[in-house]
Write an enzyme that holds these catalytic residues in place. Structure first.
Site, PDB file in Angstrom:
ATOM      1  N   LYS A 120      34.355  41.286  35.232  1.00  0.00           N
ATOM      2  CA  LYS A 120      35.425  40.092  34.648  1.00  0.00           C
ATOM      3  C   LYS A 120      35.367  39.444  34.057  1.00  0.00           C
ATOM      4  O   LYS A 120      35.763  39.242  32.797  1.00  0.00           O
ATOM      5  CB  LYS A 120      35.985  39.670  35.782  1.00  0.00           C
ATOM      6  CG  LYS A 120      36.667  40.641  36.803  1.00  0.00           C
ATOM      7  CD  LYS A 120      38.415  41.003  35.895  1.00  0.00           C
ATOM      8  CE  LYS A 120      39.565  40.201  36.351  1.00  0.00           C
ATOM      9  NZ  LYS A 120      40.526  40.988  35.625  1.00  0.00           N
TER      10      LYS A 120
ATOM     11  N   GLU B 108      48.089  50.454  36.768  1.00  0.00           N
ATOM     12  CA  GLU B 108      48.964  50.626  37.606  1.00  0.00           C
ATOM     13  C   GLU B 108      49.549  51.802  36.261  1.00  0.00           C
ATOM     14  O   GLU B 108      50.253  52.664  36.938  1.00  0.00           O
ATOM     15  CB  GLU B 108      49.666  49.072  37.983  1.00  0.00           C
ATOM     16  CG  GLU B 108      49.193  48.519  38.447  1.00  0.00           C
ATOM     17  CD  GLU B 108      49.337  46.589  37.835  1.00  0.00           C
ATOM     18  OE1 GLU B 108      50.500  46.538  38.709  1.00  0.00           O
ATOM     19  OE2 GLU B 108      49.246  46.157  37.373  1.00  0.00           O
TER      20      GLU B 108
ATOM     21  N   GLN C 112      34.377  46.902  38.570  1.00  0.00           N
ATOM     22  CA  GLN C 112      34.790  45.848  40.249  1.00  0.00           C
ATOM     23  C   GLN C 112      35.098  46.557  40.758  1.00  0.00           C
ATOM     24  O   GLN C 112      35.176  45.666  42.311  1.00  0.00           O
ATOM     25  CB  GLN C 112      36.061  45.555  39.762  1.00  0.00           C
ATOM     26  CG  GLN C 112      37.007  44.542  39.621  1.00  0.00           C
ATOM     27  CD  GLN C 112      38.468  43.601  38.938  1.00  0.00           C
ATOM     28  OE1 GLN C 112      38.917  44.522  38.493  1.00  0.00           O
ATOM     29  NE2 GLN C 112      39.668  43.414  40.151  1.00  0.00           N
TER      30      GLN C 112
ATOM     31  N   ASP D 215      42.795  39.518  30.118  1.00  0.00           N
ATOM     32  CA  ASP D 215      41.963  38.827  31.444  1.00  0.00           C
ATOM     33  C   ASP D 215      40.867  40.628  31.386  1.00  0.00           C
ATOM     34  O   ASP D 215      41.468  41.246  32.159  1.00  0.00           O
ATOM     35  CB  ASP D 215      41.961  38.750  32.373  1.00  0.00           C
ATOM     36  CG  ASP D 215      40.929  38.621  33.048  1.00  0.00           C
ATOM     37  OD1 ASP D 215      39.624  38.091  32.565  1.00  0.00           O
ATOM     38  OD2 ASP D 215      41.304  37.799  34.303  1.00  0.00           O
TER      39      ASP D 215
ATOM     40  N   ASP E 141      41.193  32.315  37.262  1.00  0.00           N
ATOM     41  CA  ASP E 141      42.171  33.629  36.979  1.00  0.00           C
ATOM     42  C   ASP E 141      42.940  33.473  38.757  1.00  0.00           C
ATOM     43  O   ASP E 141      42.287  34.278  39.924  1.00  0.00           O
ATOM     44  CB  ASP E 141      41.258  34.747  36.597  1.00  0.00           C
ATOM     45  CG  ASP E 141      42.049  35.354  36.899  1.00  0.00           C
ATOM     46  OD1 ASP E 141      43.231  35.676  36.070  1.00  0.00           O
ATOM     47  OD2 ASP E 141      42.328  37.472  36.491  1.00  0.00           O
TER      48      ASP E 141
ATOM     49  N   GLU F  93      48.463  38.984  31.455  1.00  0.00           N
ATOM     50  CA  GLU F  93      48.537  37.333  31.802  1.00  0.00           C
ATOM     51  C   GLU F  93      48.227  36.676  31.131  1.00  0.00           C
ATOM     52  O   GLU F  93      48.213  36.692  30.116  1.00  0.00           O
ATOM     53  CB  GLU F  93      47.067  36.922  32.058  1.00  0.00           C
ATOM     54  CG  GLU F  93      46.375  37.718  33.142  1.00  0.00           C
ATOM     55  CD  GLU F  93      45.167  37.603  34.154  1.00  0.00           C
ATOM     56  OE1 GLU F  93      44.943  36.633  34.519  1.00  0.00           O
ATOM     57  OE2 GLU F  93      44.251  38.271  34.481  1.00  0.00           O
TER      58      GLU F  93
ATOM     59  N   HIS G  31      52.218  43.489  41.499  1.00  0.00           N
ATOM     60  CA  HIS G  31      51.174  43.950  40.143  1.00  0.00           C
ATOM     61  C   HIS G  31      50.091  44.356  41.869  1.00  0.00           C
ATOM     62  O   HIS G  31      49.470  44.911  42.183  1.00  0.00           O
ATOM     63  CB  HIS G  31      50.043  42.916  39.506  1.00  0.00           C
ATOM     64  CG  HIS G  31      48.236  43.080  39.246  1.00  0.00           C
ATOM     65  ND1 HIS G  31      48.259  44.150  38.278  1.00  0.00           N
ATOM     66  CD2 HIS G  31      47.593  42.636  39.124  1.00  0.00           C
ATOM     67  CE1 HIS G  31      47.104  44.229  39.020  1.00  0.00           C
ATOM     68  NE2 HIS G  31      46.242  43.004  38.994  1.00  0.00           N
TER      69      HIS G  31
ATOM     70  N   THR H  43      37.277  37.620  27.958  1.00  0.00           N
ATOM     71  CA  THR H  43      38.530  37.033  28.064  1.00  0.00           C
ATOM     72  C   THR H  43      38.859  36.608  26.592  1.00  0.00           C
ATOM     73  O   THR H  43      38.730  35.837  26.112  1.00  0.00           O
ATOM     74  CB  THR H  43      38.852  36.393  28.851  1.00  0.00           C
ATOM     75  OG1 THR H  43      38.395  36.577  30.769  1.00  0.00           O
ATOM     76  CG2 THR H  43      39.907  35.816  29.633  1.00  0.00           C
TER      77      THR H  43
ATOM     78  N   GLU I 192      44.205  43.349  31.602  1.00  0.00           N
ATOM     79  CA  GLU I 192      45.503  42.720  32.084  1.00  0.00           C
ATOM     80  C   GLU I 192      46.159  42.160  31.228  1.00  0.00           C
ATOM     81  O   GLU I 192      46.320  40.822  30.660  1.00  0.00           O
ATOM     82  CB  GLU I 192      44.738  41.905  33.231  1.00  0.00           C
ATOM     83  CG  GLU I 192      44.180  42.979  34.190  1.00  0.00           C
ATOM     84  CD  GLU I 192      43.149  42.324  35.561  1.00  0.00           C
ATOM     85  OE1 GLU I 192      43.168  41.271  36.060  1.00  0.00           O
ATOM     86  OE2 GLU I 192      42.936  43.050  36.552  1.00  0.00           O
TER      87      GLU I 192
ATOM     88  N   ARG J 121      37.108  48.223  35.614  1.00  0.00           N
ATOM     89  CA  ARG J 121      37.689  48.401  36.691  1.00  0.00           C
ATOM     90  C   ARG J 121      36.272  49.246  37.810  1.00  0.00           C
ATOM     91  O   ARG J 121      36.352  49.613  38.560  1.00  0.00           O
ATOM     92  CB  ARG J 121      38.566  49.863  37.047  1.00  0.00           C
ATOM     93  CG  ARG J 121      40.263  49.372  36.419  1.00  0.00           C
ATOM     94  CD  ARG J 121      40.713  47.819  36.657  1.00  0.00           C
ATOM     95  NE  ARG J 121      41.581  47.500  35.953  1.00  0.00           N
ATOM     96  CZ  ARG J 121      42.653  46.341  36.687  1.00  0.00           C
ATOM     97  NH1 ARG J 121      41.872  45.729  37.607  1.00  0.00           N
ATOM     98  NH2 ARG J 121      43.464  46.636  36.390  1.00  0.00           N
TER      99      ARG J 121
END
Length: 420
Positions: free
Chosen positions: A257, A368, A244, A237, A130, A205, A137, A261, A203, A241
């Site tokens: 993580k 975000e 992490q 993904d 990844d 992606e 970001h 996925t 996320e 938070r």
């Protein structure tokens, strides 16, 4: 004017003759996986086409690559074989070619209604990396956690930052994701929190699917890297938070993580995306010679995220972005990955990193969009700072051509409660 197939393709379909994305499906829970391409609302069974000896080009004539439970063997053959397959399939499915069009029994065997099949993972993923290659970001995360003086560390502008992810927990769209359990940072003198993640996030992606790999110890030249990439999929993904944030220093992401996925079932080839090539962002400072591309290319792919809150039938758009915001291109990512001699293999996935646009309505994560939970989103009478149990997150992606759309289908997953 778009190409025309004898198979009905609605004007708003994501799967016209210009696309022909590859996937793996089965017709019943007990049936064997089969390789296929999407055309309109149908799936063309490539094992049937191969058994009828319709792949008659020099590279595929004697190959059993379409009689496999995944696409890895086909990916290993490389771009000449991919181009041969694409040319054969576009001809077979065109409205002017009688071979399949006028053979009722073959047509019935080869074409399956898309809503009657179950889509599976299209490749056996041996390894998953990844990247962290979107400047918007990276800037937003830096502003939240490091402040405005130095939001992005200097090395980010010199090389594609990445970490090695967990291939075993990659699942196909529609698979439920169980909320992970783990530790969060302690408050005051208390021990660390342990329990279900309280900051579940998506996320936005995409991922590059590796075709032919490289031998151990032999890097791939950046200007040849595209020949090692079969195509792209949508990727969520998922991120816990809180877990992490507590674990990531000093070694980076782990339990926050690795729990899941999600990827879309259809791989859109780089050949299908060729009409949508655009210039990549200017890189400053200029990359080192091994990352300097003769032509730095991105793809104009519109991306959108929807959330369907638990207990509701309606989903709500929460962000729109674009793959063209990628700072380090997929060719640079692959070249950097192999520059130390690391060997990639067919079916490996290279995640792009979260694809955020420059404005608040284009950010690629709830971290975000809600600025780490300080600005709740309103979704049809309920609010969200992070994902709650029962919420479903849905990604879509597409490119708009002249009278046709090249799309990826959808990439979706629902969050289930953590086991007690």
């Amino acid at each position: 004017m778009g190409l025309k197939s004898f198979v009905e393709v609605q004007l708003n379909s994501q799967f016209p003759l210009e696309n022909l994305p590859y996937g793996v499906f089965r017709t019943s829970p007990n049936s064997e996986p089969r390789t296929g391409v999407a055309i309109g609302d149908s799936v063309l069974d490539l094992s049937v086409i191969a058994s009828a000896s319709l792949f008659d080009g020099p590279l595929l004539k004697n190959s059993d690559c379409f009689n496999q439970p995944n696409l890895n063997k086909f990916l290993k053959l490389g771009r000449p074989a991919w181009k041969e397959a694409r040319a054969t399939l576009q001809k077979l499915l065109s409205d002017t070619e009688p071979t399949l069009r006028d053979d009722a029994s073959l047509r019935q065997e080869a074409l399956q209604p898309m809503d009657k099949v179950e889509m599976l993972l299209p490749v056996a993923v041996g390894d998953y990396t990844d990247f962290y290659s979107n400047i918007n970001h990276a800037t937003n995360c830096g502003l939240m956690f490091r402040g405005s003086e130095n939001p992005i560390k200097p090395n980010w502008f010199c090389l594609p930052i990445a970490y090695h992810g967990r291939a075993s927990s990659i699942v196909v769209s529609g698979t439920d994701i169980v909320r992970p359990r783990g530790q969060d940072r302690p408050k005051g003198n208390s021990p660390p929190y342990f329990g279900p993640s309280l900051k579940m996030d998506f996320e936005l992606e995409m991922a590059a699917v590796v075709g032919p790999g490289n031998e151990l110890g032999k890097p791939v030249d950046v200007n040849e890297a595209a020949d090692h990439i079969f195509g792209l999929v949508l990727m969520n993904d998922w991120s816990a938070r809180d877990i992490q944030g507590w674990e990531c220093v000093p070694l980076g992401p782990f339990l926050g993580k690795s729990f899941g996925t999600t990827i879309s079932p259809w791989i859109v080839t780089l050949d299908a995306l060729e009409p949508f090539v655009c210039d990549a962002p200017k890189q400053n400072p200029p990359p080192l010679p091994y990352l300097a591309e003769k032509e730095s290319r991105n793809y104009d792919i519109e991306l959108e995220v929807f959330i369907k809150p638990a207990g509701q039938e309606q989903s709500y758009a929460v962000t729109k972005s674009n793959f063209k915001h990628l700072y380090w291109t997929i060719s640079q990512q692959l070249a950097h990955h192999t520059v130390n001699g690391c060997n990639l293999r067919p079916g490996d996935l290279l995640g792009s990193g979260t694809m955020s646009g420059p404005e608040p309505g284009t950010y690629g994560s709830l971290l975000e969009l809600t600025w780490n939970g300080t600005k709740p989103l309103s979704l049809g009478g309920v609010t969200r700072t992070f994902i709650e149990d029962g919420d479903e997150v849905i990604f879509t992606g597409y490119c708009k051509g002249n009278d046709y759309t090249v799309g990826f289908g959808k990439c979706s997953g629902k969050i289930l409660p953590s086991p007690s």
